[in-house]
Design a protein around this motif. Sequence first.
Motif, PDB file in Angstrom:
ATOM      1  N   THR A 184       8.587 -26.042   0.475  1.00 28.25           N
ATOM      2  CA  THR A 184       7.260 -26.361  -0.042  1.00 28.25           C
ATOM      3  C   THR A 184       6.961 -27.851   0.019  1.00 28.25           C
ATOM      4  O   THR A 184       5.812 -28.270  -0.116  1.00 28.25           O
ATOM      5  N   GLU A 201       6.904 -24.718   8.653  1.00 28.33           N
ATOM      6  CA  GLU A 201       5.835 -25.020   7.680  1.00 28.33           C
ATOM      7  C   GLU A 201       5.695 -26.522   7.419  1.00 28.33           C
ATOM      8  O   GLU A 201       5.480 -26.973   6.301  1.00 28.33           O
ATOM      9  N   PHE A 204       2.255 -27.788   5.811  1.00 27.40           N
ATOM     10  CA  PHE A 204       2.161 -27.484   4.384  1.00 27.40           C
ATOM     11  C   PHE A 204       2.949 -28.517   3.579  1.00 27.40           C
ATOM     12  O   PHE A 204       2.463 -29.054   2.581  1.00 27.40           O
ATOM     13  N   GLU A 213      -4.137 -30.576  -1.435  1.00 24.41           N
ATOM     14  CA  GLU A 213      -3.975 -29.135  -1.265  1.00 24.41           C
ATOM     15  C   GLU A 213      -3.807 -28.824   0.230  1.00 24.41           C
ATOM     16  O   GLU A 213      -4.581 -29.306   1.065  1.00 24.41           O
ATOM     17  N   ALA A 216      -5.979 -24.242   4.540  1.00 24.61           N
ATOM     18  CA  ALA A 216      -5.883 -22.782   4.446  1.00 24.61           C
ATOM     19  C   ALA A 216      -5.059 -22.194   5.588  1.00 24.61           C
ATOM     20  O   ALA A 216      -4.321 -21.223   5.404  1.00 24.61           O
ATOM     21  N   VAL A 219      -1.364 -22.509   4.785  1.00 22.84           N
ATOM     22  CA  VAL A 219      -1.005 -21.569   3.712  1.00 22.84           C
ATOM     23  C   VAL A 219      -0.881 -20.157   4.279  1.00 22.84           C
ATOM     24  O   VAL A 219       0.070 -19.423   3.971  1.00 22.84           O
ATOM     25  N   ASP A 223       2.477 -17.872   4.370  1.00 20.05           N
ATOM     26  CA  ASP A 223       2.461 -16.533   3.774  1.00 20.05           C
ATOM     27  C   ASP A 223       2.911 -15.483   4.789  1.00 20.05           C
ATOM     28  O   ASP A 223       3.708 -14.592   4.469  1.00 20.05           O
ATOM     29  N   ARG A 242       2.081 -26.424  -7.873  1.00 23.11           N
ATOM     30  CA  ARG A 242       0.642 -26.291  -7.698  1.00 23.11           C
ATOM     31  C   ARG A 242       0.363 -24.819  -7.400  1.00 23.11           C
ATOM     32  O   ARG A 242       1.262 -24.080  -6.998  1.00 23.11           O
ATOM     33  N   SER A 244      -1.011 -23.108  -4.950  1.00 24.42           N
ATOM     34  CA  SER A 244      -0.661 -22.587  -3.625  1.00 24.42           C
ATOM     35  C   SER A 244       0.851 -22.403  -3.498  1.00 24.42           C
ATOM     36  O   SER A 244       1.325 -21.443  -2.875  1.00 24.42           O
ATOM     37  N   ARG A 247       1.962 -19.299  -5.635  1.00 23.28           N
ATOM     38  CA  ARG A 247       1.665 -18.018  -4.981  1.00 23.28           C
ATOM     39  C   ARG A 247       2.697 -17.708  -3.893  1.00 23.28           C
ATOM     40  O   ARG A 247       3.136 -16.551  -3.750  1.00 23.28           O
ATOM     41  N   LEU A 248       3.088 -18.716  -3.125  1.00 20.67           N
ATOM     42  CA  LEU A 248       4.054 -18.487  -2.054  1.00 20.67           C
ATOM     43  C   LEU A 248       5.435 -18.145  -2.611  1.00 20.67           C
ATOM     44  O   LEU A 248       6.126 -17.271  -2.076  1.00 20.67           O
TER      45      LEU A 248
END
Length: 292
Positions: A184, A201, A204, A213, A216, A219, A223, A242, A244, A247-248
């Motif tokens: 992350t 990634e 990101f 952030e 999209a 992200v 995902d 954060r 995002s 959620r991951l």
Amino acid sequence: MRFPASVLSCLMLAGIWSGSATAAETPVVVAAENTWGDLAAQVAEPDMHVTSILNAPTIDPHLYEPTPADARLVAQASLVVANGAGYDGWVDRLVQARRGPPVPVVKADGWTGWHEGDNAHLAYNLPAVAAFVSRFIAACQATDPQHAGAYEARGKTVMAAIQTVLDAMTTLRTQVQGQPVAATEPVFTPLADSLGLVMKEQAFQVAVMNDVEPPASSVAQFDADIRQHAVRFVAYNAQADRPSVQRLIAQAHAVGVPVLPVREIMPPDTHWQDWMHGILTQVAQVLGQPTP
């Protein structure tokens, strides 16, 4: 991040900007983060006292605002150690605000392998750590020549401990290199690179590191890689949370992709070498390999 002028004024009025300790006192080493403070303490103590400003693993060093107490510590230090690389620039401002003779500063980014724009999380970079310890030994000897032999002896012990981590990393690399992983934020990346892991990634990670952030598209790609098990694990910086990221991480847990928590600040009451051995052990475990 600007050190408030009001704080500087108060400190000057209080008369604490007087430079390092007197000769009758034990020299004090002030470390920006406990990652470097621990290594410094293993070399310097008991002939010098080492104190670290950032000790709690929940603090994000990038966003830290120094306090008057921090300024007082730096004002009275005989040596200062820090990560550098733009990671803890607030230390530079505290050093510059001192009165009296300049204080020696040993930074991890003083390593010859560092270049502007490289990954700043140097506590995960073993060559940078070894170079830091070597330079810190020399700084201790210059500051306190009376105990030069003791600093050399303790420094050799620390360098041997770093070598054991390097040996474990080299062994694990033969077993895991080439495997795709994600993170992350690029805290774990220097160690992942040394292990030969393929870090995905990247867009990101850079966004999170820069405190914006992520787009999209990155992200969505992250995902998808998790849902399709295109990465073997996700290294999660528990100090940079954060929505995002949350959620991951939840998605990874839901589909059975292992999550490896990493931090920029060491857990308290541990040594750097034990911290690194612990991370290597976790990597081995999630990748189904024997403990290195």
